[in-house]
Design a protein around this motif. Structure first.
Motif, PDB file in Angstrom:
ATOM      1  N   SER A 124       0.868  -1.226   0.277  1.00 57.24           N
ATOM      2  CA  SER A 124       0.005   0.028  -0.091  1.00 57.24           C
ATOM      3  C   SER A 124       0.803   1.362   0.096  1.00 57.24           C
ATOM      4  O   SER A 124       1.729   1.453   0.646  1.00 57.24           O
ATOM      5  CB  SER A 124      -0.847  -0.012   1.351  1.00 57.24           C
ATOM      6  N   ALA A 126      -0.322   4.031   1.127  1.00 55.51           N
ATOM      7  CA  ALA A 126      -0.969   4.866   2.274  1.00 55.51           C
ATOM      8  C   ALA A 126       0.222   5.097   3.236  1.00 55.51           C
ATOM      9  O   ALA A 126       1.244   4.537   3.212  1.00 55.51           O
ATOM     10  CB  ALA A 126      -2.153   3.962   2.947  1.00 55.51           C
ATOM     11  N   ARG A 130      -1.883   3.606   8.276  1.00 54.66           N
ATOM     12  CA  ARG A 130      -2.985   2.632   7.651  1.00 54.66           C
ATOM     13  C   ARG A 130      -2.120   1.488   7.453  1.00 54.66           C
ATOM     14  O   ARG A 130      -2.952   0.292   7.476  1.00 54.66           O
ATOM     15  CB  ARG A 130      -3.222   3.374   6.230  1.00 54.66           C
ATOM     16  N   ARG A 131      -0.972   1.354   6.889  1.00 58.12           N
ATOM     17  CA  ARG A 131      -0.394   0.110   6.743  1.00 58.12           C
ATOM     18  C   ARG A 131      -0.218  -0.698   7.908  1.00 58.12           C
ATOM     19  O   ARG A 131      -0.409  -2.048   7.959  1.00 58.12           O
ATOM     20  CB  ARG A 131       1.062   0.118   6.070  1.00 58.12           C
ATOM     21  N   LEU A 133      -2.306  -0.723  10.094  1.00 54.20           N
ATOM     22  CA  LEU A 133      -3.662  -1.228  10.624  1.00 54.20           C
ATOM     23  C   LEU A 133      -4.063  -2.456   9.872  1.00 54.20           C
ATOM     24  O   LEU A 133      -4.669  -3.273  10.324  1.00 54.20           O
ATOM     25  CB  LEU A 133      -4.766  -0.258  10.394  1.00 54.20           C
TER      26      LEU A 133
END
Length: 200
Positions: A124, A126, A130-131, A133
Motif C-alpha cells: 500500500s 498509504a 494505515r499500513r 492497521l
C-alpha cells in the motif's frame, strides 16, 4: 477421510445434544469453531446428514473463490480474475476441500484473507498508520487459520519469505543506498542461497 468426516459430524451432534463437542465418553475441542458451524448447519436445516455437514465447507470455498476473483481483478484485471478464480473453482483441490465436512475450507479462507491483508500492508502507498492497521487486521484470520490447522505455519513461512524478498528488492533498488553496499548484499544473498541448495 470418511472416518474424519464422521468424527466431526459426531462432534457437532454432541454440541447440539449436550452443549459440548462430545465423542463417545470424551471431548474433542480441536477445530471447535468449525464444529459450531456444522452444528449450526444441522440446526438450520433440521437434519443431521453428510450433505448438511458439508454446507459450511461449500460456503467457505465459495467465499474464497469470490474473494480471489475480486482481489485478482483489482491487482491484475478482469481477464486474470476470470481465469484465476475460474480455474481455482474447478480445480480438484477446491472441489475436494468443499466436499470435506472438516475444517480445511474455513482454514483456507482465513489464511487467504490474512495473506491479502499482509500483501496490502506491504504494498500500500498509504501512510504508515494505515499500513500498520492492515497488518494488524491480518493477525486475527491468521491466528484462526493456525487454530484450525497448525500446518498453516508453513504458509506463514511462505508469506514471510515473500515479504523479506520484496523488502530486500526494494532496498536494493533504492538510489539512496551506496552501489557498493547493494552489490555486497546481493552477492551475499546469492552465496547463502547456493549454499542452502547444495546443503539440501
Amino acid at each position: 477421510a470418511v472416518g474424519g468426516i464422521r468424527h466431526h459430524r459426531d462432534k457437532a451432534h454432541g454440541l447440539l445434544a449436550e452443549g459440548r463437542p462430545a465423542i463417545a465418553e470424551g471431548v474433542y475441542t480441536r477445530g471447535l469453531l468449525h464444529t459450531w458451524l456444522v452444528a449450526g448447519s444441522y440446526a438450520l436445516f433440521g437434519q443431521e446428514s453428510l450433505a448438511v455437514a458439508r454446507v459450511p465447507s461449500v460456503v467457505c470455498m465459495a467465499l474464497l473463490v469470490g474473494l480471489l476473483f475480486l482481489w485478482l481483478r483489482r491487482e491484475a484485471g478482469s481477464l486474470a480474475a476470470r481465469l484465476g478464480a475460474g480455474l481455482f473453482a474447478v480445480s480438484p483441490f477446491a472441489v475436494d476441500i468443499a466436499q470435506f465436512a472438516r475444517f480445511y475450507a474455513p482454514q483456507c479462507l482465513a489464511f487467504f484473507v490474512a495473506a491479502i491483508l499482509a500483501h496490502a500492508a506491504l504494498l500500500s502507498r498509504a501512510g504508515l498508520a494505515r499500513r500498520a492497521l492492515l497488518g494488524a487486521l491480518a493477525l486475527p484470520p491468521l491466528l484462526l487459520a493456525i487454530h484450525l490447522q497448525p500446518t498453516t505455519l508453513m504458509g506463514l513461512v511462505g508469506i514471510g519469505a515473500w515479504a523479506a524478498g520484496w523488502l530486500g528488492l526494494r532496498w536494493l533498488a533504492s538510489p539512496e543506498i551506496p552501489a557498493g553496499r547493494r552489490l555486497a548484499v546481493a552477492l551475499a544473498a546469492v552465496a547463502v542461497s547456493l549454499n542452502t541448495t547444495w546443503s539440501a
